[in-house]
Scaffold this motif. Sequence first.
Motif, PDB file in Angstrom:
ATOM      1  N   ALA A 181     -81.161  11.460 -19.776  1.00 20.07           N
ATOM      2  CA  ALA A 181     -81.329  11.779 -18.364  1.00 20.07           C
ATOM      3  C   ALA A 181     -81.654  10.530 -17.565  1.00 20.07           C
ATOM      4  O   ALA A 181     -82.405   9.664 -18.025  1.00 20.07           O
ATOM      5  CB  ALA A 181     -82.435  12.806 -18.187  1.00 20.07           C
ATOM      6  N   VAL A 230     -80.517  14.756 -11.118  1.00 19.17           N
ATOM      7  CA  VAL A 230     -80.655  14.120 -12.421  1.00 19.17           C
ATOM      8  C   VAL A 230     -79.266  13.995 -13.037  1.00 19.17           C
ATOM      9  O   VAL A 230     -78.487  14.942 -13.024  1.00 19.17           O
ATOM     10  CB  VAL A 230     -81.562  14.966 -13.339  1.00 19.17           C
ATOM     11  N   PHE A 254     -87.421  12.859 -14.159  1.00 13.98           N
ATOM     12  CA  PHE A 254     -87.055  13.718 -15.265  1.00 13.98           C
ATOM     13  C   PHE A 254     -88.237  14.503 -15.781  1.00 13.98           C
ATOM     14  O   PHE A 254     -88.096  15.658 -16.173  1.00 13.98           O
ATOM     15  CB  PHE A 254     -86.451  12.831 -16.368  1.00 13.98           C
ATOM     16  N   LEU A 303     -77.024  13.571 -16.372  1.00 13.47           N
ATOM     17  CA  LEU A 303     -77.195  13.952 -17.771  1.00 13.47           C
ATOM     18  C   LEU A 303     -75.955  13.613 -18.585  1.00 13.47           C
ATOM     19  O   LEU A 303     -74.835  13.888 -18.152  1.00 13.47           O
ATOM     20  CB  LEU A 303     -77.465  15.457 -17.864  1.00 13.47           C
ATOM     21  N   MET A 328     -85.906  21.737 -18.820  1.00 15.99           N
ATOM     22  CA  MET A 328     -84.581  21.380 -19.307  1.00 15.99           C
ATOM     23  C   MET A 328     -84.041  22.499 -20.179  1.00 15.99           C
ATOM     24  O   MET A 328     -84.805  23.317 -20.712  1.00 15.99           O
ATOM     25  CB  MET A 328     -84.645  20.083 -20.127  1.00 15.99           C
ATOM     26  N   ALA A 366     -80.639  20.395 -16.231  1.00  8.58           N
ATOM     27  CA  ALA A 366     -81.974  20.176 -15.682  1.00  8.58           C
ATOM     28  C   ALA A 366     -82.252  21.212 -14.607  1.00  8.58           C
ATOM     29  O   ALA A 366     -81.409  21.464 -13.730  1.00  8.58           O
ATOM     30  CB  ALA A 366     -82.087  18.775 -15.102  1.00  8.58           C
TER      31      ALA A 366
END
Length: 124
Positions: free
Chosen positions: A24, A2, A29, A4, A34, A98
């Motif tokens: 994200a 992911v 996601f 970010l 998180m 994440a």
Amino acid sequence: QVQLVESGGGLVQAGGSLRLSCAASGRTFSSNAMGWFRQAPGKEREAVAGINWSASYTDYADSVKGRFTISRDFAKNTVALQMNSLKPEDTAVYYCAASAQAGVTLNQADFGSWGQGTQVTVSS
């Protein structure tokens, strides 16, 4: 993984508020827990807040309980950290992360994807 990207940091007076956002993209996601972490100058990175995959559970460091709120918006693929009653000791670089797991966690070892960070400075 992911990807970010954090935003929303800045300079604020003690007692003020800031809202951090984390956008994200990439791998799914909505199935990841998180978290928000922070690192002050000369100190180790520490956990601030976590939220599980469905936003039904949250957890906070004792130092921010009652002042900070973590939330997530599945439509926008974002995670937010609302910070109220800020103190000079909240000054740090704040990171969004994440987790590979779905359950809420504040353990840094559970997080495999990290943003670049956003600076928050609280003046006294």
